[in-house]
Design a protein around this motif. Structure first.
Motif, mmCIF file in Angstrom:
data_model
loop_
_atom_site.group_PDB
_atom_site.id
_atom_site.type_symbol
_atom_site.label_atom_id
_atom_site.label_comp_id
_atom_site.label_asym_id
_atom_site.label_seq_id
_atom_site.Cartn_x
_atom_site.Cartn_y
_atom_site.Cartn_z
ATOM 1 N N GLY A 1 12.949 32.073 45.244
ATOM 2 C CA GLY A 1 11.830 31.720 44.377
ATOM 3 C C GLY A 1 10.495 31.561 45.085
ATOM 4 N N LYS A 2 10.429 31.944 46.359
ATOM 5 C CA LYS A 2 9.181 31.816 47.106
ATOM 6 C C LYS A 2 8.841 33.142 47.763
ATOM 7 C CE LYS A 2 9.395 26.922 47.775
ATOM 8 N NZ LYS A 2 8.374 25.929 47.979
ATOM 9 N N THR A 3 7.552 33.419 47.800
ATOM 10 C CA THR A 3 7.055 34.564 48.544
ATOM 11 C C THR A 3 6.592 34.021 49.887
ATOM 12 O OG1 THR A 3 6.360 35.665 46.519
ATOM 13 C CG2 THR A 3 5.348 36.430 48.573
ATOM 14 N N ILE A 4 7.272 34.428 50.958
ATOM 15 C CA ILE A 4 7.021 33.906 52.306
ATOM 16 C C ILE A 4 6.541 35.066 53.166
ATOM 17 C CG2 ILE A 4 8.034 32.759 54.306
ATOM 18 C CD1 ILE A 4 10.312 31.850 52.269
ATOM 19 N N VAL A 5 5.379 34.881 53.793
ATOM 20 C CA VAL A 5 4.799 35.926 54.628
ATOM 21 C C VAL A 5 4.590 35.382 56.032
ATOM 22 C CG1 VAL A 5 2.932 37.595 54.896
ATOM 23 C CG2 VAL A 5 3.580 36.809 52.593
ATOM 24 N N LEU A 6 5.253 35.987 57.004
ATOM 25 C CA LEU A 6 5.026 35.631 58.401
ATOM 26 C C LEU A 6 3.945 36.541 58.965
ATOM 27 C CD1 LEU A 6 8.408 35.248 57.978
ATOM 28 C CD2 LEU A 6 7.963 34.185 60.164
#
Length: 174
Positions: free
Chosen positions: A110-115
């Motif tokens: 449920g999260k958009t995670i960008v490294l």
């Protein structure tokens, strides 16, 4: 727990959480003979200079070179993301083990995670840091939930990428 470093005013809930963990993006060099130190994050300054109007919050989790990150550090990063009210999260990270942290974040839903990271410190005139951070901010707004890596002008599936040290770039893998 993460310490809030800066937040845009008038943002009851930020649209994007930016977690800083250290890495080259925040490195300082004192002279040619010195070893580096990871300094205070430049992320808020870079975004203010770019006149970013999207409500965001910056929080420091760690100040480490990614080669020094442990499984406990990755668990702390994952727990911080999981506990955050924001659904869009950017994580500044050293490039050497960025893919390991992407793997540790893979179970979050449920999260958009960008490294995002840099191959040269943001404090250097000829750095990719500002561009990469802009790419990460754009990706966080439009990408589907999952783990992504924004580097070298490309958005990669965070679970299907590796750093090619010889090319000094990230490349997709099958």
């Amino acid at each position: 727990m993460a310490r809030v470093v800066a937040a845009k005013e008038n943002a009851a809930v930020s649209d994007v959480l930016i977690l800083t963990t250290g890495g080259t993006i925040d490195k300082l060099y004192f002279d040619a003979l010195s070893t580096y130190q990871i300094g205070e994050s430049v992320v808020d300054r870079v975004l203010r200079t770019a006149q970013v109007k999207l409500p965001y919050r910056v929080a420091e989790v760690l100040r480490k070179d990614s080669l020094e990150l442990t499984d406990d550090d990755r668990a702390l990063i994952a727990q911080t993301v999981a506990d955050a009210p924001e659904r869009r999260v950017i994580i500044t990270h050293g490039t050497d083990t960025m893919t390991h942290t992407a793997q540790a974040l893979a179970g979050l839903r449920g999260k958009t995670i960008v490294l995002v990271g840099a191959l040269a410190p943001a404090r250097f005139a000829e750095s990719d840091a500002t561009f990469n951070l802009g790419m990460a901010l754009a990706t966080a707004q439009v990408a589907a939930p999952g783990v992504w890596i924004a580097m070298n002008g490309t958005i990669f599936d965070g679970l299907r990428v590796r750093k090619d040290r010889a090319a000094n770039a990230f490349v997709a893998v099958d």
